[in-house]
Design a protein around this motif. Structure first.
Motif, PDB file in Angstrom:
ATOM      1  N   ASP A 159      -3.910 -19.224  -4.484  1.00 14.32           N
ATOM      2  CA  ASP A 159      -2.527 -20.055  -4.311  1.00 14.32           C
ATOM      3  C   ASP A 159      -1.262 -19.479  -4.103  1.00 14.32           C
ATOM      4  N   ASP A 160      -0.815 -18.321  -4.873  1.00 13.91           N
ATOM      5  CA  ASP A 160       0.097 -18.368  -5.254  1.00 13.91           C
ATOM      6  C   ASP A 160       0.485 -16.900  -4.467  1.00 13.91           C
ATOM      7  N   PHE A 161      -1.128 -16.029  -4.045  1.00 13.77           N
ATOM      8  CA  PHE A 161      -1.249 -14.720  -3.392  1.00 13.77           C
ATOM      9  C   PHE A 161      -0.557 -15.071  -1.360  1.00 13.77           C
ATOM     10  N   THR A 162       0.446 -14.385  -1.082  1.00 11.23           N
ATOM     11  CA  THR A 162       1.060 -14.215   0.133  1.00 11.23           C
ATOM     12  C   THR A 162       0.794 -13.029   0.333  1.00 11.23           C
ATOM     13  N   LEU A 163       0.141 -12.682   1.470  1.00  8.81           N
ATOM     14  CA  LEU A 163       0.047 -11.817   2.661  1.00  8.81           C
ATOM     15  C   LEU A 163       0.901 -11.407   3.031  1.00  8.81           C
ATOM     16  N   THR A 164       2.109 -10.404   3.224  1.00  6.10           N
ATOM     17  CA  THR A 164       3.397 -10.672   4.220  1.00  6.10           C
ATOM     18  C   THR A 164       2.904 -10.151   5.258  1.00  6.10           C
ATOM     19  N   SER A 165       2.115  -9.139   5.240  1.00  8.16           N
ATOM     20  CA  SER A 165       2.350  -8.377   6.296  1.00  8.16           C
ATOM     21  C   SER A 165       1.201  -6.631   6.479  1.00  8.16           C
ATOM     22  N   GLY A 166       0.525  -6.405   7.660  1.00  8.45           N
ATOM     23  CA  GLY A 166      -0.510  -5.866   7.667  1.00  8.45           C
ATOM     24  C   GLY A 166      -1.744  -6.531   8.093  1.00  8.45           C
ATOM     25  N   SER A 167      -2.955  -5.888   7.738  1.00 10.25           N
ATOM     26  CA  SER A 167      -4.548  -6.782   8.188  1.00 10.25           C
ATOM     27  C   SER A 167      -5.572  -5.982   7.517  1.00 10.25           C
ATOM     28  N   PRO A 168      -5.044  -5.938   5.921  1.00  8.49           N
ATOM     29  CA  PRO A 168      -6.066  -4.849   5.463  1.00  8.49           C
ATOM     30  C   PRO A 168      -7.514  -4.930   5.662  1.00  8.49           C
ATOM     31  N   VAL A 169      -8.649  -4.568   5.629  1.00  5.37           N
ATOM     32  CA  VAL A 169      -9.509  -3.828   5.950  1.00  5.37           C
ATOM     33  C   VAL A 169     -10.850  -4.701   4.370  1.00  5.37           C
ATOM     34  N   CYS A 212      -5.946  -0.737   3.338  1.00  3.43           N
ATOM     35  CA  CYS A 212      -5.539  -0.134   4.561  1.00  3.43           C
ATOM     36  C   CYS A 212      -5.305  -0.084   4.972  1.00  3.43           C
ATOM     37  N   PRO A 213      -6.308  -0.598   6.623  1.00  6.23           N
ATOM     38  CA  PRO A 213      -6.705   0.488   7.959  1.00  6.23           C
ATOM     39  C   PRO A 213      -5.700   1.183   8.109  1.00  6.23           C
ATOM     40  N   GLU A 214      -4.476   1.526   7.336  1.00  3.15           N
ATOM     41  CA  GLU A 214      -3.318   3.125   8.141  1.00  3.15           C
ATOM     42  C   GLU A 214      -3.584   4.102   7.351  1.00  3.15           C
ATOM     43  N   CYS A 215      -3.814   4.202   5.787  1.00  5.25           N
ATOM     44  CA  CYS A 215      -3.202   4.988   4.995  1.00  5.25           C
ATOM     45  C   CYS A 215      -4.408   4.756   4.086  1.00  5.25           C
ATOM     46  N   GLY A 216      -5.605   3.873   4.176  1.00  4.88           N
ATOM     47  CA  GLY A 216      -6.421   3.754   3.294  1.00  4.88           C
ATOM     48  C   GLY A 216      -6.487   3.705   1.581  1.00  4.88           C
ATOM     49  N   ALA A 217      -5.444   3.041   1.521  1.00  6.52           N
ATOM     50  CA  ALA A 217      -4.678   2.706  -0.220  1.00  6.52           C
ATOM     51  C   ALA A 217      -5.870   1.383  -0.041  1.00  6.52           C
ATOM     52  N   ARG A 218      -6.163   0.794  -1.777  1.00  9.37           N
ATOM     53  CA  ARG A 218      -7.194   0.268  -1.986  1.00  9.37           C
ATOM     54  C   ARG A 218      -5.542  -0.597  -2.260  1.00  9.37           C
ATOM     55  N   VAL A 219      -5.932  -1.864  -2.258  1.00 10.41           N
ATOM     56  CA  VAL A 219      -4.666  -2.465  -2.097  1.00 10.41           C
ATOM     57  C   VAL A 219      -4.546  -3.669  -3.605  1.00 10.41           C
ATOM     58  N   PHE A 220      -6.004  -4.675  -2.929  1.00  6.81           N
ATOM     59  CA  PHE A 220      -6.523  -5.878  -3.769  1.00  6.81           C
ATOM     60  C   PHE A 220      -7.751  -5.710  -3.935  1.00  6.81           C
ATOM     61  N   THR A 221      -8.264  -6.768  -4.285  1.00  7.00           N
ATOM     62  CA  THR A 221      -9.861  -7.481  -4.579  1.00  7.00           C
ATOM     63  C   THR A 221      -9.905  -9.020  -4.244  1.00  7.00           C
ATOM     64  N   SER A 222     -10.387  -9.564  -3.228  1.00  3.77           N
ATOM     65  CA  SER A 222     -10.902 -10.689  -3.442  1.00  3.77           C
ATOM     66  C   SER A 222     -11.872 -11.630  -3.300  1.00  3.77           C
ATOM     67  N   CYS A 270       0.477  -1.309   0.382  1.00  4.37           N
ATOM     68  CA  CYS A 270      -0.175   0.103   0.320  1.00  4.37           C
ATOM     69  C   CYS A 270       0.683   0.861   0.009  1.00  4.37           C
ATOM     70  N   ALA A 271       0.240   2.118  -0.100  1.00  7.00           N
ATOM     71  CA  ALA A 271       1.225   3.741  -0.208  1.00  7.00           C
ATOM     72  C   ALA A 271       2.069   4.016   0.975  1.00  7.00           C
ATOM     73  N   CYS A 272       1.571   3.649   2.440  1.00  8.72           N
ATOM     74  CA  CYS A 272       2.514   3.558   2.989  1.00  8.72           C
ATOM     75  C   CYS A 272       3.284   2.562   3.520  1.00  8.72           C
ATOM     76  N   GLY A 273       3.038   1.693   3.452  1.00  9.54           N
ATOM     77  CA  GLY A 273       3.307   0.286   3.556  1.00  9.54           C
ATOM     78  C   GLY A 273       3.602  -0.424   4.568  1.00  9.54           C
ATOM     79  N   SER A 274       2.036  -0.430   4.801  1.00 14.07           N
ATOM     80  CA  SER A 274       1.568  -1.400   6.391  1.00 14.07           C
ATOM     81  C   SER A 274       1.155  -2.692   5.600  1.00 14.07           C
ATOM     82  N   VAL A 275       0.481  -2.469   4.316  1.00 11.03           N
ATOM     83  CA  VAL A 275      -0.124  -3.826   3.621  1.00 11.03           C
ATOM     84  C   VAL A 275       0.900  -4.098   2.758  1.00 11.03           C
ATOM     85  N   LYS A 276       1.015  -5.188   3.182  1.00 16.86           N
ATOM     86  CA  LYS A 276       2.664  -6.036   1.887  1.00 16.86           C
ATOM     87  C   LYS A 276       1.734  -7.578   1.150  1.00 16.86           C
ATOM     88  N   PHE A 277       2.090  -7.199  -0.065  1.00 19.34           N
ATOM     89  CA  PHE A 277       1.842  -9.134  -0.426  1.00 19.34           C
ATOM     90  C   PHE A 277       2.807  -8.807  -1.756  1.00 19.34           C
TER      91      PHE A 277
END
Length: 137
Positions: free
Chosen positions: A50-60, A77-87, A9-16
C-alpha cells in the motif's frame, strides 16, 4: 507530494516510489536469486504494497514458482528488459520486493542480513551482518 524513495528501470520507462524505510533488506545467495540476477547474489528489500506506487510504465510480469514451491511475479521493463520488482509473493502477502539497483540513490538503503549463505560461493566474503543458512524466520 513526491515520496521519499524513487526508483526506475535501466532505461527509465518503468518508475516507482515509496516512503517506508525498508525493515527487510537482504543479500540473498539462493539459486533462484543467482539465476534471476545473473550474479552471485541478489540484493533486495521489501516495501508494503500500500506504500508502493508505480508512477510510469507498464512492467511485464513473469509468473515464477520459486524453489520453495511458492508463486511470485517478477516484473520487467518491456523496453530494456531490466528486472525491477517482484509482486504477488505467496510467501509475503501485502509486500512488494524491489531490487536495490533500481533505486535512484541506492546508498540510502543498506543490507541488514545475508540469507541462503549455504549457497554463497567460496570466493565471496561474508558481510558483517546476521547470517542465515536459509530463509530467516
Amino acid at each position: 507530494m513526491a515520496k521519499k524513495y524513487t526508483a526506475q528501470c535501466a532505461c527509465g520507462s518503468v518508475k516507482f516510489e515509496f516512503d517506508a524505510d525498508p525493515d527487510f533488506v537482504a543479500v540473498c545467495h539462493c539459486l533462484d536469486c543467482k539465476k534471476a540476477s545473473g550474479g552471485e547474489a541478489a540484493t533486495f528489500f521489501g516495501v508494503p504494497e500500500d506504500d508502493f506506487t508505480l508512477t510510469s510504465g507498464s512492467p511485464v510480469p513473469f509468473r515464477y514458482i520459486a524453489e520453495s514451491g511458492k508463486r511470485l511475479d517478477r516484473n520487467f521493463c518491456p523496453e530494456c528488459g531490466a528486472r525491477v520488482f517482484t509482486s504477488n509473493l505467496e510467501s509475503f502477502p501485502g509486500a512488494v520486493f524491489a531490487t536495490l539497483g533500481s533505486l535512484d540513490d541506492p546508498r540510502e538503503i543498506a543490507p541488514k542480513l545475508e540469507m541462503f549463505v549455504k549457497r554463497r560461493l567460496e570466493w565471496v566474503a561474508p558481510l558483517d551482518l546476521p547470517q542465515f543458512e536459509g530463509m530467516p524466520s
